[in-house]
Motif scaffolding. Structure first.
Motif, PDB file in Angstrom:
ATOM      1  N   THR A   1       0.860  -1.093   0.063  1.00  0.00           N
ATOM      2  CA  THR A   1      -0.058  -0.008   0.018  1.00  0.00           C
ATOM      3  C   THR A   1       0.954   1.330   0.048  1.00  0.00           C
ATOM      4  O   THR A   1       0.694   2.189  -0.971  1.00  0.00           O
ATOM      5  N   LEU A   2       1.885   1.257   0.948  1.00  0.00           N
ATOM      6  CA  LEU A   2       2.650   2.369   1.045  1.00  0.00           C
ATOM      7  C   LEU A   2       3.560   2.555  -0.636  1.00  0.00           C
ATOM      8  O   LEU A   2       3.644   3.866  -1.027  1.00  0.00           O
ATOM      9  N   LEU A   3       4.002   1.568  -1.221  1.00  0.00           N
ATOM     10  CA  LEU A   3       4.564   1.808  -2.644  1.00  0.00           C
ATOM     11  C   LEU A   3       3.477   2.212  -3.378  1.00  0.00           C
ATOM     12  O   LEU A   3       3.710   3.172  -4.278  1.00  0.00           O
ATOM     13  N   LEU A   4       2.313   1.801  -3.394  1.00  0.00           N
ATOM     14  CA  LEU A   4       1.496   1.941  -4.447  1.00  0.00           C
ATOM     15  C   LEU A   4       0.940   3.452  -4.291  1.00  0.00           C
ATOM     16  O   LEU A   4       0.962   4.129  -5.134  1.00  0.00           O
ATOM     17  N   ARG A   5       0.732   3.988  -3.117  1.00  0.00           N
ATOM     18  CA  ARG A   5       0.524   5.306  -2.882  1.00  0.00           C
ATOM     19  C   ARG A   5       1.908   6.341  -3.256  1.00  0.00           C
ATOM     20  O   ARG A   5       1.387   7.429  -3.750  1.00  0.00           O
ATOM     21  N   GLU A   6       2.704   5.768  -3.009  1.00  0.00           N
ATOM     22  CA  GLU A   6       4.022   6.705  -3.446  1.00  0.00           C
ATOM     23  C   GLU A   6       4.015   6.731  -5.029  1.00  0.00           C
ATOM     24  O   GLU A   6       4.164   7.818  -5.489  1.00  0.00           O
ATOM     25  N   LEU A   7       3.794   5.760  -5.712  1.00  0.00           N
ATOM     26  CA  LEU A   7       3.692   5.904  -7.145  1.00  0.00           C
ATOM     27  C   LEU A   7       2.562   6.569  -7.749  1.00  0.00           C
ATOM     28  O   LEU A   7       2.576   7.391  -8.782  1.00  0.00           O
ATOM     29  N   ILE A   8       1.237   6.441  -7.099  1.00  0.00           N
ATOM     30  CA  ILE A   8      -0.049   7.130  -7.571  1.00  0.00           C
ATOM     31  C   ILE A   8       0.424   8.582  -7.446  1.00  0.00           C
ATOM     32  O   ILE A   8      -0.060   9.400  -8.176  1.00  0.00           O
ATOM     33  N   GLY A   9       0.898   9.152  -6.312  1.00  0.00           N
ATOM     34  CA  GLY A   9       1.428  10.507  -6.123  1.00  0.00           C
ATOM     35  C   GLY A   9       2.427  11.024  -6.864  1.00  0.00           C
ATOM     36  O   GLY A   9       2.324  12.126  -6.929  1.00  0.00           O
ATOM     37  N   GLU A  10       2.995  10.321  -7.815  1.00  0.00           N
ATOM     38  CA  GLU A  10       3.937  10.831  -8.816  1.00  0.00           C
ATOM     39  C   GLU A  10       3.249  11.204 -10.040  1.00  0.00           C
ATOM     40  O   GLU A  10       3.913  11.854 -10.955  1.00  0.00           O
ATOM     41  N   THR A  11       2.036  10.781 -10.298  1.00  0.00           N
ATOM     42  CA  THR A  11       1.696  11.187 -11.621  1.00  0.00           C
ATOM     43  C   THR A  11       0.012  11.694 -11.481  1.00  0.00           C
ATOM     44  O   THR A  11      -0.634  11.405 -10.351  1.00  0.00           O
ATOM     45  N   THR A  12      -0.306  12.504 -12.475  1.00  0.00           N
ATOM     46  CA  THR A  12      -1.631  12.946 -12.839  1.00  0.00           C
ATOM     47  C   THR A  12      -2.435  12.061 -13.650  1.00  0.00           C
ATOM     48  O   THR A  12      -3.435  12.403 -13.797  1.00  0.00           O
ATOM     49  N   LYS A  13      -1.713  11.140 -14.472  1.00  0.00           N
ATOM     50  CA  LYS A  13      -2.342  10.442 -15.454  1.00  0.00           C
ATOM     51  C   LYS A  13      -2.855   9.342 -14.925  1.00  0.00           C
ATOM     52  O   LYS A  13      -2.904   8.820 -13.689  1.00  0.00           O
ATOM     53  N   PRO A  14      -4.030   8.601 -15.649  1.00  0.00           N
ATOM     54  CA  PRO A  14      -4.859   7.551 -15.304  1.00  0.00           C
ATOM     55  C   PRO A  14      -3.726   6.347 -14.998  1.00  0.00           C
ATOM     56  O   PRO A  14      -2.688   6.255 -15.843  1.00  0.00           O
ATOM     57  N   ILE A  15      -4.197   5.487 -14.090  1.00  0.00           N
ATOM     58  CA  ILE A  15      -3.194   4.497 -13.819  1.00  0.00           C
ATOM     59  C   ILE A  15      -3.931   3.062 -13.960  1.00  0.00           C
ATOM     60  O   ILE A  15      -4.945   3.038 -13.758  1.00  0.00           O
ATOM     61  N   LEU A  16      -3.269   2.244 -14.652  1.00  0.00           N
ATOM     62  CA  LEU A  16      -3.787   0.977 -15.110  1.00  0.00           C
ATOM     63  C   LEU A  16      -2.980  -0.350 -14.467  1.00  0.00           C
ATOM     64  O   LEU A  16      -1.801  -0.169 -14.342  1.00  0.00           O
ATOM     65  N   ILE A  17      -3.600  -1.280 -14.019  1.00  0.00           N
ATOM     66  CA  ILE A  17      -2.888  -2.489 -13.314  1.00  0.00           C
ATOM     67  C   ILE A  17      -3.564  -3.619 -13.991  1.00  0.00           C
ATOM     68  O   ILE A  17      -4.738  -3.935 -14.043  1.00  0.00           O
ATOM     69  N   GLY A  18      -2.778  -4.331 -14.545  1.00  0.00           N
ATOM     70  CA  GLY A  18      -3.071  -5.674 -14.873  1.00  0.00           C
ATOM     71  C   GLY A  18      -2.353  -6.848 -13.975  1.00  0.00           C
ATOM     72  O   GLY A  18      -1.547  -6.775 -13.356  1.00  0.00           O
ATOM     73  N   THR A  19      -3.294  -7.908 -13.655  1.00  0.00           N
ATOM     74  CA  THR A  19      -2.709  -8.993 -12.594  1.00  0.00           C
ATOM     75  C   THR A  19      -3.551 -10.326 -13.289  1.00  0.00           C
ATOM     76  O   THR A  19      -4.432 -10.038 -14.259  1.00  0.00           O
ATOM     77  N   TRP A  20      -3.319 -11.314 -12.619  1.00  0.00           N
ATOM     78  CA  TRP A  20      -3.935 -12.545 -13.163  1.00  0.00           C
ATOM     79  C   TRP A  20      -5.362 -12.657 -12.756  1.00  0.00           C
ATOM     80  O   TRP A  20      -5.772 -12.282 -11.517  1.00  0.00           O
ATOM     81  N   LYS A  21      -6.353 -12.992 -13.432  1.00  0.00           N
ATOM     82  CA  LYS A  21      -7.625 -13.256 -13.141  1.00  0.00           C
ATOM     83  C   LYS A  21      -7.876 -14.275 -11.908  1.00  0.00           C
ATOM     84  O   LYS A  21      -8.792 -13.692 -10.940  1.00  0.00           O
ATOM     85  N   THR A  22      -6.996 -15.226 -11.605  1.00  0.00           N
ATOM     86  CA  THR A  22      -7.068 -15.939 -10.365  1.00  0.00           C
ATOM     87  C   THR A  22      -6.311 -15.608  -9.126  1.00  0.00           C
ATOM     88  O   THR A  22      -6.505 -16.140  -8.194  1.00  0.00           O
ATOM     89  N   ALA A  23      -5.763 -14.290  -9.293  1.00  0.00           N
ATOM     90  CA  ALA A  23      -5.071 -13.947  -8.120  1.00  0.00           C
ATOM     91  C   ALA A  23      -5.966 -12.953  -7.292  1.00  0.00           C
ATOM     92  O   ALA A  23      -5.969 -11.839  -7.367  1.00  0.00           O
ATOM     93  N   ALA A  24      -6.844 -13.628  -6.585  1.00  0.00           N
ATOM     94  CA  ALA A  24      -8.044 -12.908  -5.892  1.00  0.00           C
ATOM     95  C   ALA A  24      -7.349 -11.895  -4.965  1.00  0.00           C
ATOM     96  O   ALA A  24      -7.750 -10.791  -4.704  1.00  0.00           O
ATOM     97  N   TRP A  25      -6.243 -12.391  -4.417  1.00  0.00           N
ATOM     98  CA  TRP A  25      -5.658 -11.570  -3.204  1.00  0.00           C
ATOM     99  C   TRP A  25      -5.099 -10.180  -3.847  1.00  0.00           C
ATOM    100  O   TRP A  25      -5.267  -9.171  -3.138  1.00  0.00           O
ATOM    101  N   ALA A  26      -4.410 -10.240  -5.170  1.00  0.00           N
ATOM    102  CA  ALA A  26      -3.994  -9.013  -5.900  1.00  0.00           C
ATOM    103  C   ALA A  26      -5.193  -8.102  -6.128  1.00  0.00           C
ATOM    104  O   ALA A  26      -5.027  -6.947  -5.925  1.00  0.00           O
TER     105      ALA A  26
END
Length: 163
Positions: free
Chosen positions: A93-118
């Motif tokens: 969460t800390l890493l994600l917030r740091e990266l979100i704070g670096e940009t004003t652009k929309p952010i996309l994330i891809g992950t595995w369909k079966t990775a429910a925790w992600a």
């Protein structure tokens, strides 16, 4: 502490990705699993293609990594991993917030369909899954992955992304 990755963090990033990716073994389709999960060559290529990593440091040890990649009109969160023994402590969460704070652009994330925790992690942090058709379009536009991986993946977007 979070800082930008330096060249000499390469081995730590490689180790963390492959340690943490063990969680996918037996969860993602067997034909998409390989060991190591990410080779040094693939990691090198990802960095050359513009993935910039940030590192979470604790007691002079890199224990979490997360990359961000500029794709002109959007940013992609790439390769978000925390050492297995350090999970569930808020590091992602800390890493994600740091990266979100670096940009004003929309952010996309891809992950595995079966990775429910992600998926759950990103949803708790304000991201939403897109519909199948939109997912396919986005993965083909912004990622360089095989069709089989597109088929077995999802995409999440932040509130700045207008469908």
């Amino acid at each position: 502490m979070i800082r930008k990755a330096a060249d000499d963090d390469f081995e730590a990033i490689f180790d963390i990705i492959n340690d943490a990716a063990i969680a996918y073994k037996g969860v993602i389709p067997p034909d998409r699993w390989h060991e190591p999960y990410m080779s040094r060559e693939e990691l090198k290529t990802q960095i050359e293609e513009g993935v910039r990593f940030s590192c979470y440091i604790n007691n002079d040890e890199v224990i979490g990594v997360m990359g961000i990649q500029d794709k002109t009109d959007v940013m992609l969160i790439r390769h978000a991993y925390v050492r297995t023994r350090q999970r569930s402590r808020g590091i992602g969460t800390l890493l994600l917030r740091e990266l979100i704070g670096e940009t004003t652009k929309p952010i996309l994330i891809g992950t595995w369909k079966t990775a429910a925790w992600a998926i759950s992690f990103y949803e708790k942090n304000g991201f939403c899954l897109v519909e199948e058709e939109e997912k396919n379009r986005l993965l083909k536009k912004y990622w360089a992955i095989p069709d089989r991986q597109i088929e077995t993946s999802v995409v999440l977007v932040d509130d700045k992304f207008a469908h």
